[in-house]
Design a protein around this motif. Structure first.
Motif, PDB file in Angstrom:
ATOM      1  N   ASP A  37       0.828  -1.214   0.000  1.00 41.98           N
ATOM      2  CA  ASP A  37       0.000   0.000   0.000  1.00 41.98           C
ATOM      3  C   ASP A  37       0.858   1.257   0.000  1.00 41.98           C
ATOM      4  O   ASP A  37       0.548   2.233  -0.679  1.00 41.98           O
ATOM      5  CB  ASP A  37      -0.945   0.014   1.204  1.00 41.98           C
ATOM      6  N   GLU A  38       1.947   1.245   0.758  1.00 48.97           N
ATOM      7  CA  GLU A  38       2.818   2.419   0.807  1.00 48.97           C
ATOM      8  C   GLU A  38       3.555   2.618  -0.510  1.00 48.97           C
ATOM      9  O   GLU A  38       3.780   3.753  -0.927  1.00 48.97           O
ATOM     10  CB  GLU A  38       3.777   2.316   1.983  1.00 48.97           C
ATOM     11  N   LEU A  39       3.923   1.532  -1.190  1.00 47.88           N
ATOM     12  CA  LEU A  39       4.533   1.664  -2.511  1.00 47.88           C
ATOM     13  C   LEU A  39       3.548   2.270  -3.507  1.00 47.88           C
ATOM     14  O   LEU A  39       3.926   3.104  -4.335  1.00 47.88           O
ATOM     15  CB  LEU A  39       5.017   0.305  -3.021  1.00 47.88           C
ATOM     16  N   VAL A  40       2.287   1.865  -3.433  1.00 47.88           N
ATOM     17  CA  VAL A  40       1.258   2.423  -4.314  1.00 47.88           C
ATOM     18  C   VAL A  40       1.084   3.914  -4.040  1.00 47.88           C
ATOM     19  O   VAL A  40       1.015   4.726  -4.969  1.00 47.88           O
ATOM     20  CB  VAL A  40      -0.081   1.665  -4.143  1.00 47.88           C
ATOM     21  N   GLU A  41       1.038   4.294  -2.759  1.00 48.65           N
ATOM     22  CA  GLU A  41       0.909   5.712  -2.411  1.00 48.65           C
ATOM     23  C   GLU A  41       2.114   6.509  -2.898  1.00 48.65           C
ATOM     24  O   GLU A  41       1.961   7.626  -3.401  1.00 48.65           O
ATOM     25  CB  GLU A  41       0.747   5.878  -0.902  1.00 48.65           C
ATOM     26  N   LEU A  42       3.312   5.949  -2.763  1.00 49.71           N
ATOM     27  CA  LEU A  42       4.514   6.619  -3.243  1.00 49.71           C
ATOM     28  C   LEU A  42       4.433   6.837  -4.745  1.00 49.71           C
ATOM     29  O   LEU A  42       4.736   7.919  -5.247  1.00 49.71           O
ATOM     30  CB  LEU A  42       5.757   5.798  -2.885  1.00 49.71           C
ATOM     31  N   HIS A  43       4.001   5.828  -5.472  1.00 47.04           N
ATOM     32  CA  HIS A  43       3.857   5.927  -6.923  1.00 47.04           C
ATOM     33  C   HIS A  43       2.855   7.016  -7.286  1.00 47.04           C
ATOM     34  O   HIS A  43       3.097   7.824  -8.187  1.00 47.04           O
ATOM     35  CB  HIS A  43       3.427   4.582  -7.479  1.00 47.04           C
ATOM     36  N   GLN A  44       1.733   7.067  -6.575  1.00 45.71           N
ATOM     37  CA  GLN A  44       0.731   8.098  -6.844  1.00 45.71           C
ATOM     38  C   GLN A  44       1.268   9.487  -6.542  1.00 45.71           C
ATOM     39  O   GLN A  44       0.997  10.439  -7.276  1.00 45.71           O
ATOM     40  CB  GLN A  44      -0.539   7.829  -6.037  1.00 45.71           C
ATOM     41  N   ASP A  45       2.043   9.617  -5.465  1.00 47.27           N
ATOM     42  CA  ASP A  45       2.640  10.913  -5.131  1.00 47.27           C
ATOM     43  C   ASP A  45       3.622  11.354  -6.207  1.00 47.27           C
ATOM     44  O   ASP A  45       3.646  12.529  -6.593  1.00 47.27           O
ATOM     45  CB  ASP A  45       3.355  10.847  -3.783  1.00 47.27           C
ATOM     46  N   ILE A  46       4.425  10.433  -6.703  1.00 47.00           N
ATOM     47  CA  ILE A  46       5.378  10.760  -7.773  1.00 47.00           C
ATOM     48  C   ILE A  46       4.626  11.189  -9.021  1.00 47.00           C
ATOM     49  O   ILE A  46       4.987  12.179  -9.664  1.00 47.00           O
ATOM     50  CB  ILE A  46       6.319   9.566  -8.051  1.00 47.00           C
ATOM     51  N   ASP A  47       3.569  10.451  -9.366  1.00 48.27           N
ATOM     52  CA  ASP A  47       2.768  10.822 -10.533  1.00 48.27           C
ATOM     53  C   ASP A  47       2.186  12.225 -10.374  1.00 48.27           C
ATOM     54  O   ASP A  47       2.158  13.005 -11.326  1.00 48.27           O
ATOM     55  CB  ASP A  47       1.624   9.827 -10.760  1.00 48.27           C
ATOM     56  N   LYS A  48       1.718  12.563  -9.191  1.00 50.49           N
ATOM     57  CA  LYS A  48       1.091  13.862  -8.941  1.00 50.49           C
ATOM     58  C   LYS A  48       2.121  14.986  -8.959  1.00 50.49           C
ATOM     59  O   LYS A  48       1.928  16.005  -9.616  1.00 50.49           O
ATOM     60  CB  LYS A  48       0.348  13.833  -7.593  1.00 50.49           C
ATOM     61  N   VAL A  49       3.227  14.817  -8.242  1.00 51.07           N
ATOM     62  CA  VAL A  49       4.205  15.890  -8.081  1.00 51.07           C
ATOM     63  C   VAL A  49       5.037  16.092  -9.350  1.00 51.07           C
ATOM     64  O   VAL A  49       5.221  17.220  -9.806  1.00 51.07           O
ATOM     65  CB  VAL A  49       5.120  15.605  -6.868  1.00 51.07           C
ATOM     66  N   ILE A  50       5.538  15.021  -9.914  1.00 54.48           N
ATOM     67  CA  ILE A  50       6.449  15.144 -11.049  1.00 54.48           C
ATOM     68  C   ILE A  50       5.708  15.294 -12.368  1.00 54.48           C
ATOM     69  O   ILE A  50       6.043  16.146 -13.184  1.00 54.48           O
ATOM     70  CB  ILE A  50       7.422  13.950 -11.095  1.00 54.48           C
ATOM     71  N   PHE A  51       4.679  14.482 -12.562  1.00 58.75           N
ATOM     72  CA  PHE A  51       4.008  14.467 -13.861  1.00 58.75           C
ATOM     73  C   PHE A  51       2.679  15.214 -13.876  1.00 58.75           C
ATOM     74  O   PHE A  51       2.068  15.378 -14.932  1.00 58.75           O
ATOM     75  CB  PHE A  51       3.779  13.015 -14.316  1.00 58.75           C
ATOM     76  N   GLY A  52       2.186  15.629 -12.715  1.00 62.08           N
ATOM     77  CA  GLY A  52       0.922  16.355 -12.642  1.00 62.08           C
ATOM     78  C   GLY A  52      -0.293  15.493 -12.960  1.00 62.08           C
ATOM     79  O   GLY A  52      -1.328  16.008 -13.401  1.00 62.08           O
ATOM     80  N   LEU A  53      -0.178  14.190 -12.738  1.00 58.75           N
ATOM     81  CA  LEU A  53      -1.276  13.271 -13.046  1.00 58.75           C
ATOM     82  C   LEU A  53      -2.096  12.990 -11.794  1.00 58.75           C
ATOM     83  O   LEU A  53      -1.557  12.686 -10.731  1.00 58.75           O
ATOM     84  CB  LEU A  53      -0.722  11.945 -13.568  1.00 58.75           C
ATOM     85  N   ASP A  54      -3.402  13.105 -11.921  1.00 64.63           N
ATOM     86  CA  ASP A  54      -4.280  12.729 -10.819  1.00 64.63           C
ATOM     87  C   ASP A  54      -4.507  11.225 -10.848  1.00 64.63           C
ATOM     88  O   ASP A  54      -4.292  10.561 -11.853  1.00 64.63           O
ATOM     89  CB  ASP A  54      -5.635  13.455 -10.938  1.00 64.63           C
ATOM     90  N   ARG A  55      -5.012  10.706  -9.725  1.00 64.07           N
ATOM     91  CA  ARG A  55      -5.284   9.277  -9.641  1.00 64.07           C
ATOM     92  C   ARG A  55      -6.407   8.905 -10.598  1.00 64.07           C
ATOM     93  O   ARG A  55      -7.421   9.598 -10.684  1.00 64.07           O
ATOM     94  CB  ARG A  55      -5.697   8.923  -8.214  1.00 64.07           C
ATOM     95  N   ASN A  56      -6.221   7.819 -11.339  1.00 61.23           N
ATOM     96  CA  ASN A  56      -7.218   7.348 -12.284  1.00 61.23           C
ATOM     97  C   ASN A  56      -7.748   6.005 -11.777  1.00 61.23           C
ATOM     98  O   ASN A  56      -7.027   5.013 -11.768  1.00 61.23           O
ATOM     99  CB  ASN A  56      -6.603   7.180 -13.670  1.00 61.23           C
ATOM    100  N   PRO A  57      -9.023   5.962 -11.339  1.00 61.66           N
ATOM    101  CA  PRO A  57      -9.571   4.696 -10.803  1.00 61.66           C
ATOM    102  C   PRO A  57      -9.601   3.565 -11.824  1.00 61.66           C
ATOM    103  O   PRO A  57      -9.672   2.398 -11.455  1.00 61.66           O
ATOM    104  CB  PRO A  57     -10.993   5.059 -10.371  1.00 61.66           C
ATOM    105  N   ALA A  58      -9.549   3.883 -13.099  1.00 63.87           N
ATOM    106  CA  ALA A  58      -9.598   2.859 -14.144  1.00 63.87           C
ATOM    107  C   ALA A  58      -8.272   2.086 -14.241  1.00 63.87           C
ATOM    108  O   ALA A  58      -8.224   1.021 -14.828  1.00 63.87           O
ATOM    109  CB  ALA A  58      -9.924   3.484 -15.495  1.00 63.87           C
ATOM    110  N   GLU A  59      -7.223   2.611 -13.662  1.00 64.75           N
ATOM    111  CA  GLU A  59      -5.919   1.931 -13.751  1.00 64.75           C
ATOM    112  C   GLU A  59      -5.769   0.873 -12.700  1.00 64.75           C
ATOM    113  O   GLU A  59      -6.162   0.989 -11.607  1.00 64.75           O
ATOM    114  CB  GLU A  59      -4.781   2.943 -13.608  1.00 64.75           C
TER     115      GLU A  59
END
Length: 59
Positions: A37-59
């Motif tokens: 779960d923490e790895l998933v959260e880290l990945h989402q944080d990286i996507d948000k901060v670096i790439f500006g991507l919001d979480r996509n429930p379809a993924e």
């Protein structure tokens, strides 16, 4: 023959990253699940901060 020590080292690192391991699989599963779960959260944080991507429930 050189692969065996490398494999043992990798297993040891993976086990130590998850915290304390006991003989209770239910307890160990909680540690592994929290680690994942923490790895998933880290990945989402990286996507948000670096790439500006919001979480996509379809993924």
């Amino acid at each position: 023959m050189k692969k065996l020590p490398l494999y043992a080292l990798m297993v040891g690192v993976c086990l130590s990253m998850n915290g304390c391991f006991t003989l209770s699989w239910a307890h160990n599963r909680r540690h592994v699940r929290k680690f994942i779960d923490e790895l998933v959260e880290l990945h989402q944080d990286i996507d948000k901060v670096i790439f500006g991507l919001d979480r996509n429930p379809a993924e």
